[in-house]
Design an enzyme around this catalytic site. Structure first.
Site, short mmCIF file in Angstrom:
data_model
loop_
_atom_site.label_atom_id
_atom_site.label_comp_id
_atom_site.label_asym_id
_atom_site.label_seq_id
_atom_site.Cartn_x
_atom_site.Cartn_y
_atom_site.Cartn_z
N VAL A 52 1.34 -9.47 6.28
CA VAL A 52 0.57 -9.33 5.05
C VAL A 52 0.19 -7.89 4.72
CG1 VAL A 52 -0.41 -11.64 5.03
CG2 VAL A 52 -1.59 -9.83 6.28
N TYR A 53 0.49 -6.95 5.58
CA TYR A 53 0.15 -5.56 5.28
C TYR A 53 0.97 -5.10 4.07
CZ TYR A 53 -2.25 -5.22 9.81
OH TYR A 53 -3.09 -5.39 10.88
N SER A 54 0.27 -4.78 3.00
CA SER A 54 0.90 -4.38 1.73
C SER A 54 1.89 -5.44 1.26
CB SER A 54 1.59 -3.02 1.86
OG SER A 54 0.67 -2.02 2.28
#
Length: 339
Positions: A52-54
């Site tokens: 889910v990072y960026s």
């Protein structure tokens, strides 16, 4: 750079880990690749990201970095996570077999690798029996898609239950816990640290600088402004300015960190990272930097060890405030036994 085993395994990682939550949001691809290059040049071997990072862009940036540098994959231990999803709904979210299958396959594609070294449950899922998630992880290990299993943001009973179930069911063990841990947030010491010590689980602290608080950049009763995380959003998440500013303990800890830093001739960030790296059960401290300058300063903590007196000053200043029972002295005394 110094190195330790990844929890109770034979795999060796650097005691500083490059966290990549900023990649694709606060750090563009060029800066992200420059951070990865610098980290490896300085002896770093451990990289952590999440699906889910960026919105997955962080994994893609790392994947392109690996593809452009022959031999880089063999130099690093690569960690990512599954459980959350940018849409945050339905079967794209959680620790079900269906959700994790999709999440893991997508992470493998974005990273451009055949195997992820450490795959972590990003948080507990109250809707999925933990046995379902643990069996998925074991199957993924047997299929060669991952090497090791970790968890993040679990609390004491959740971690202990999961660890015991892997033993009882003969599944791939949990080798790491990734919690928030720093001089301003030490609550994992109430139970999680002891679970990790007893079960041979390595701790990978995130937010080691408490969202920038421990660098000394914020001032008392002066709301931050400018190009910092709290300058752009003073009430951002758990590190929000108003709440921490109102706590006397915050400024007592910051003053203690500054005193040690001035005495050592190093930055406050390096002192905070050094204190954390030498806490019980800690395997590797996850760095999070926007810029090369921030990363360089953080990497200055490599090999830095505080004296007993400096450690005691910081530990006492940041002592947890708890009720008498069950975590205060009277409660602890009831569980204690001297030979």
């Amino acid at each position: 750079m110094e190195y330790r085993t990844l929890g109770n395994t034979g795999t060796i990682v650097s005691t500083l880990c490059l966290g990549t939550m900023t990649f694709g949001s606060e750090s563009d691809e060029a800066v992200s690749h420059a951070q990865l290059d610098r980290f490896v040049e300085q002896g770093g071997t451990f990289i952590d990201t999440a699906n889910v990072y960026s919105g997955g862009v962080s994994e893609e940036i790392i994947g392109r970095w690996l593809a452009a540098r022959p031999g880089a994959r063999e130099q690093v231990v690569l960690a990512t996570k599954g459980r959350f999803h940018r849409d945050g709904k339905g079967n794209e979210l959680g620790l079900s077999r269906l959700s994790l299958t999709r999440a893991l396959d997508a992470s493998l594609r974005r990273l451009g690798v055949e195997t992820i070294d450490l795959y972590q449950a990003h948080a507990w899922d109250p809707l999925t029996p933990i046995e379902e998630a643990l069996r998925f992880f074991d199957d993924a290990v047997r299929a060669g898609k991952i090497h090791y299993v970790g968890v993040s943001n679990f609390i004491g009973w959740q971690l202990q239950k999961a660890a015991l179930l892997t033993q009882h069911l003969g599944l791939a063990p949990i080798v790491t816990l990734q919690p928030q841990y720093n001089l301003l947030q030490r609550s994992i010491e109430l139970e999680l640290t002891e679970v990790c010590q007893n079960e041979g689980i390595g701790i990978l602290p995130w937010s080691p600088l408490a969202g920038g608080w421990l660098t000394g950049k914020y001032q008392r009763d002066s709301v931050p402004t400018g190009a910092t995380r709290l300058g752009e959003n003073p009430e951002r998440g758990m590190e929000g300015y108003a709440r921490r500013n109102a706590e006397e303990r915050t400024w007592r800890v910051i003053d203690a960190v500054r005193k040690v830093a001035d005495g050592r001739g190093v930055s406050m960030a390096q002192v905070a990272l050094a204190w954390l790296a030498d806490r019980p059960a800690v395997t590797s401290v996850i760095l999070g930097a926007r810029t090369i300058d921030q990363l360089d300063d953080n990497l200055g903590a490599a090999g830095l060890h505080l004296s007993a007196e400096e450690t005691a000053l910081l530990t006492e200043a940041s002592e947890l405030i708890v009720d008498d029972y069950p975590y205060g002295k009277p409660g602890v005394n009831q569980r204690d036994r001297k030979l």
